[in-house]
Design a protein around this motif. Sequence first.
Motif, PDB file in Angstrom:
ATOM      1  N   TRP A 161       0.912  -1.155   0.304  1.00  0.00           N
ATOM      2  CA  TRP A 161      -0.016  -0.069  -0.159  1.00  0.00           C
ATOM      3  C   TRP A 161       1.084   1.176  -0.013  1.00  0.00           C
ATOM      4  N   LEU A 162       1.180   1.828  -1.063  1.00  0.00           N
ATOM      5  CA  LEU A 162       2.058   3.057  -1.481  1.00  0.00           C
ATOM      6  C   LEU A 162       1.398   4.138  -2.084  1.00  0.00           C
ATOM      7  N   PRO A 163       0.482   5.053  -1.476  1.00  0.00           N
ATOM      8  CA  PRO A 163      -0.153   6.096  -1.779  1.00  0.00           C
ATOM      9  C   PRO A 163       0.694   7.241  -1.837  1.00  0.00           C
ATOM     10  N   GLN A 164       0.036   8.032  -2.599  1.00  0.00           N
ATOM     11  CA  GLN A 164       0.562   9.620  -2.753  1.00  0.00           C
ATOM     12  C   GLN A 164       0.518  10.161  -1.378  1.00  0.00           C
ATOM     13  N   ALA A 165       0.897  11.112  -1.153  1.00  0.00           N
ATOM     14  CA  ALA A 165       0.809  11.868  -0.043  1.00  0.00           C
ATOM     15  C   ALA A 165      -0.664  12.278   0.522  1.00  0.00           C
ATOM     16  N   THR A 166      -0.676  12.666   1.943  1.00  0.00           N
ATOM     17  CA  THR A 166      -2.025  13.097   2.313  1.00  0.00           C
ATOM     18  C   THR A 166      -1.964  14.538   3.005  1.00  0.00           C
ATOM     19  N   ILE A 167      -2.739  15.406   2.286  1.00  0.00           N
ATOM     20  CA  ILE A 167      -2.468  16.967   2.649  1.00  0.00           C
ATOM     21  C   ILE A 167      -3.762  17.139   3.611  1.00  0.00           C
ATOM     22  N   ILE A 168      -3.305  17.576   4.999  1.00  0.00           N
ATOM     23  CA  ILE A 168      -4.339  18.160   5.962  1.00  0.00           C
ATOM     24  C   ILE A 168      -4.434  19.511   5.993  1.00  0.00           C
ATOM     25  N   PHE A 169      -5.603  20.045   5.165  1.00  0.00           N
ATOM     26  CA  PHE A 169      -5.930  21.635   5.187  1.00  0.00           C
ATOM     27  C   PHE A 169      -5.990  21.958   6.840  1.00  0.00           C
ATOM     28  N   ASP A 170      -5.964  23.405   6.781  1.00  0.00           N
ATOM     29  CA  ASP A 170      -6.157  24.062   8.150  1.00  0.00           C
ATOM     30  C   ASP A 170      -7.415  23.884   8.373  1.00  0.00           C
ATOM     31  N   ALA A 171      -7.742  23.648   9.699  1.00  0.00           N
ATOM     32  CA  ALA A 171      -9.159  23.287  10.217  1.00  0.00           C
ATOM     33  C   ALA A 171      -9.879  22.203   9.762  1.00  0.00           C
ATOM     34  N   ALA A 172      -9.018  21.206   9.104  1.00  0.00           N
ATOM     35  CA  ALA A 172      -9.513  19.839   8.760  1.00  0.00           C
ATOM     36  C   ALA A 172      -9.781  19.247  10.152  1.00  0.00           C
ATOM     37  N   GLN A 173     -10.855  18.313  10.250  1.00  0.00           N
ATOM     38  CA  GLN A 173     -11.324  17.255  11.082  1.00  0.00           C
ATOM     39  C   GLN A 173     -10.917  15.937  10.524  1.00  0.00           C
ATOM     40  N   ALA A 174      -9.878  15.025  10.788  1.00  0.00           N
ATOM     41  CA  ALA A 174      -9.545  13.834   9.788  1.00  0.00           C
ATOM     42  C   ALA A 174      -9.338  12.684  10.800  1.00  0.00           C
ATOM     43  N   LEU A 175      -9.798  11.550  10.437  1.00  0.00           N
ATOM     44  CA  LEU A 175      -9.506  10.394  11.285  1.00  0.00           C
ATOM     45  C   LEU A 175      -8.968   9.515  10.093  1.00  0.00           C
ATOM     46  N   LEU A 176      -7.768   8.834  10.298  1.00  0.00           N
ATOM     47  CA  LEU A 176      -7.409   7.886   9.350  1.00  0.00           C
ATOM     48  C   LEU A 176      -7.014   6.681  10.078  1.00  0.00           C
ATOM     49  N   ALA A 177      -7.652   5.466   9.570  1.00  0.00           N
ATOM     50  CA  ALA A 177      -7.650   4.301  10.478  1.00  0.00           C
ATOM     51  C   ALA A 177      -7.128   2.968   9.579  1.00  0.00           C
ATOM     52  N   THR A 178      -6.084   2.283   9.735  1.00  0.00           N
ATOM     53  CA  THR A 178      -5.551   1.365   9.027  1.00  0.00           C
ATOM     54  C   THR A 178      -5.798  -0.104   9.940  1.00  0.00           C
ATOM     55  N   ARG A 179      -6.263  -1.154   9.369  1.00  0.00           N
ATOM     56  CA  ARG A 179      -6.188  -2.392  10.197  1.00  0.00           C
ATOM     57  C   ARG A 179      -5.650  -3.346   9.018  1.00  0.00           C
ATOM     58  N   VAL A 180      -4.523  -4.186   9.648  1.00  0.00           N
ATOM     59  CA  VAL A 180      -4.167  -5.116   8.729  1.00  0.00           C
ATOM     60  C   VAL A 180      -4.162  -6.535   9.194  1.00  0.00           C
ATOM     61  N   GLU A 181      -4.677  -7.598   8.692  1.00  0.00           N
ATOM     62  CA  GLU A 181      -4.876  -8.713   9.211  1.00  0.00           C
ATOM     63  C   GLU A 181      -4.192  -9.625   8.276  1.00  0.00           C
ATOM     64  N   LEU A 182      -2.675 -10.417   9.051  1.00  0.00           N
ATOM     65  CA  LEU A 182      -1.926 -11.074   8.201  1.00  0.00           C
ATOM     66  C   LEU A 182      -1.972 -12.594   8.604  1.00  0.00           C
ATOM     67  N   ALA A 183      -2.279 -13.619   7.743  1.00  0.00           N
ATOM     68  CA  ALA A 183      -2.005 -15.071   7.767  1.00  0.00           C
ATOM     69  C   ALA A 183      -0.553 -15.272   8.267  1.00  0.00           C
TER      70      ALA A 183
END
Length: 223
Positions: free
Chosen positions: A69-91
Motif C-alpha cells: 500500500w504505497l499511496p501519494q501524500a495526504t494533505i491536511i488543510f488548516d481546520a480539517a477534522q480527519a480520522l485515518l484508520a488502518t487495520r491489517v490482518e495477516l496470515a
Amino acid sequence: EGAQICHAVIVHPPGGIAGGDSLSLKTAMEADAHALLTTPGAGKWYKADDMTASQSLAFTLAENAVLEWLPQATIIFDAAQALLATRVELAPSAHYAGWEIICLGRQAAGEKFSAGRLRLRTQIFRAGHPIWGEFADLRGGDALLTSPVGMNNCTVCATFLIAAGDTPAGVLEAGRAVTAQANAACGVSALPEIFTARYLGRSAHHARYYFEALWAILRPWYA
C-alpha cells in the motif's frame, strides 16, 4: 511487472475529502497473491467546519500473500477534522508493506495547521495477535507541532512499515545507510515482526524519495 503482480490505482472521483465524508477500502488477498495499490494524486482533506471526515482501510491477507500500500501524500488543510484508520490482518506467512506521508497545511499557499484535528490509528495483526499498534492525535496550533520533542516545526511526517518477520541484518544495515534530502530527520529500526522507517521534514517529495530508496532495498527481502 507482468501478470504475477497486480498493480491497481485507487481513484476517489471527487479528489478531496470534506467534513462528514466517510471513505472505506476493504481488500482481501487470496493465498499466494501479490498486489501493489497506490493513488493517482495526493489526498486532500478540506476545512471541515467541525465535522469529522474519516478514512478506514481494512486489509486481509491469506497465506503467502503480499500487499503493498504505497499511496501519494495526504494533505491536511488548516481546520480539517480527519480520522485515518488502518487495520491489517495477516496470515502467518503473509507480508505487508505500507507507507503514509502526512502534510500539515498547504505549504505552497503559506498555510499552517493552526486549527483542526488529525487522528491516526494503525494496527497490524498476525494470526489474530497484535504485532503493531500506533496512535496519534495532532491538534492544530498545539505546542506539540513546534516542540523539539514533537514535530519540531516540521510540516511533513511519514512512516513506512514492513510486516515480514525478522529483518535480515544486511537489509537493516543498508537501510540505515540511506539518508533523506535537505537535512530532514530520518531513521530506521527493526522489531521482531516489524521494520519501520520514519521521516520528519518539510517536503512530501523528499519523504517519498527517501522511502523509494528504501523500497528498492527492502522489496527483494519482503517480496
